[in-house]
Design an enzyme around this catalytic site. Sequence first.
Site, PDB file in Angstrom:
ATOM      1  N   TYR A  79     -10.896  14.759  -6.278  1.00 39.95           N
ATOM      2  CA  TYR A  79      -9.830  14.243  -7.157  1.00 39.95           C
ATOM      3  C   TYR A  79      -9.020  15.407  -7.735  1.00 39.95           C
ATOM      4  CZ  TYR A  79      -7.879  11.820 -11.291  1.00 39.95           C
ATOM      5  OH  TYR A  79      -7.068  11.313 -12.266  1.00 39.95           O
TER       6      TYR A  79
ATOM      7  N   ASP B 146       0.874  -1.167   0.000  1.00 38.53           N
ATOM      8  CA  ASP B 146       0.000   0.000   0.000  1.00 38.53           C
ATOM      9  C   ASP B 146       0.918   1.225   0.000  1.00 38.53           C
ATOM     10  OD1 ASP B 146      -1.629   2.094   0.700  1.00 38.53           O
ATOM     11  OD2 ASP B 146      -2.799   0.908   2.146  1.00 38.53           O
TER      12      ASP B 146
HETATM   13  N1  SER Z   1      -9.973   9.976 -16.353  1.00 37.23           N
HETATM   14  C1  SER Z   1     -10.018  10.617 -15.076  1.00 37.23           C
HETATM   15  C2  SER Z   1     -11.376  10.604 -14.512  1.00 37.23           C
HETATM   16  O1  SER Z   1     -12.302  10.617 -15.272  1.00 37.23           O
HETATM   17  C3  SER Z   1      -9.565  12.019 -15.203  1.00 37.23           C
HETATM   18  O2  SER Z   1      -8.202  12.073 -15.028  1.00 37.23           O
HETATM   19  O3  SER Z   1     -11.533  10.620 -13.336  1.00 37.23           O
END
Ligand code: SER
Length: 314
Positions: free
Chosen positions: A143, A53
């Site tokens: 994210y 991990d």
């Molecule tokens: N492909 C990724 C996503 O859709 C973006 O970096 O989360």
Amino acid sequence: MKKILVTGAMGQIGSELIPKLREKFGKENVVAVGHHKEPSLEFKNAGPFEMADSGDKEALRNLIEKYQIDTIYHLVGVLSAVGEKNPNLAWEVNMNGLKNVLDLAVEYKIERVFWPSSIAAFGPTTPLFNTPQKTVLEPTTMYGVTKVSGELLCQYYFVKYGLDVRSLRYPGIISWKTPPGGGTTDYAVAIYYDAVANGSYDCFVKEETVLPMMYMDDAVRATLELMEASKEKISIRTAYNLTAISFSAKELAENVAKYIPNFKCTFTPDERQKIADSWPKTIDDQKARDDWGWSHQFDLDKISIEMIKNLKIK
Ligand code: SER
């Protein structure tokens, strides 16, 4: 001789980058590190494989020492859609893992580190078209927040410690080896899976949704080319804008129908629409083209032909 460690080995990019690295540097010299999924026997037998991990710094340290690692590709990450369901997990995995890798890289004098950023670093206040390299970074997903924070952290380690860490803002990546999982750009992968399996697809974004995309072969080549470029050529230490082509979900469906007659696509937007709407439609990646000679090779027709051919075999 290079001794390379790749985290996120079983992920979308890892599973395709690792075979290419092994081809180039010899299979014994590329250590694949997975963390939860048991790999296929084929994958396990293809070269050194370890489970660890990246949140566990001591586990990473042991691997660096055991294999005398000098290069790291740190690919582990929780993607945008899963990250919105579990923002704490996204922060922990995406930030703690990166911090561990950067700290160990300084401690063990690792020569080069690669870490992926994304178009998710942009947000609704970023220019939507031809998004510049240096621009507003106010993402509205966790994210995206981890991508901007990660970019700044990478640049900090370069400035403060001279660590040679490099990064790309990947667009949506289209590939057939691993099933789509957890991202917003996944519709551009899932459409091919469903088209080949069922002849139809229910798309989770509206037909007018446009996002920057790239075929996996281009993404892998971009990664290798960036990592091979000499140090003087790298003028961006956050992450390079990178793109190939942009198209709408409708254009994608029409292109798939060119190769799979009678293919039917419906559009039922869900919560991922909001994420897609917060990202740019086209990207200016001139800096990558100027600095280390980036250029893409796959257009939409070429992508469709490759995806359909390979998924039919699969
Ligand atoms: N492909 C990724 C996503 O859709 C973006 O970096 O989360």
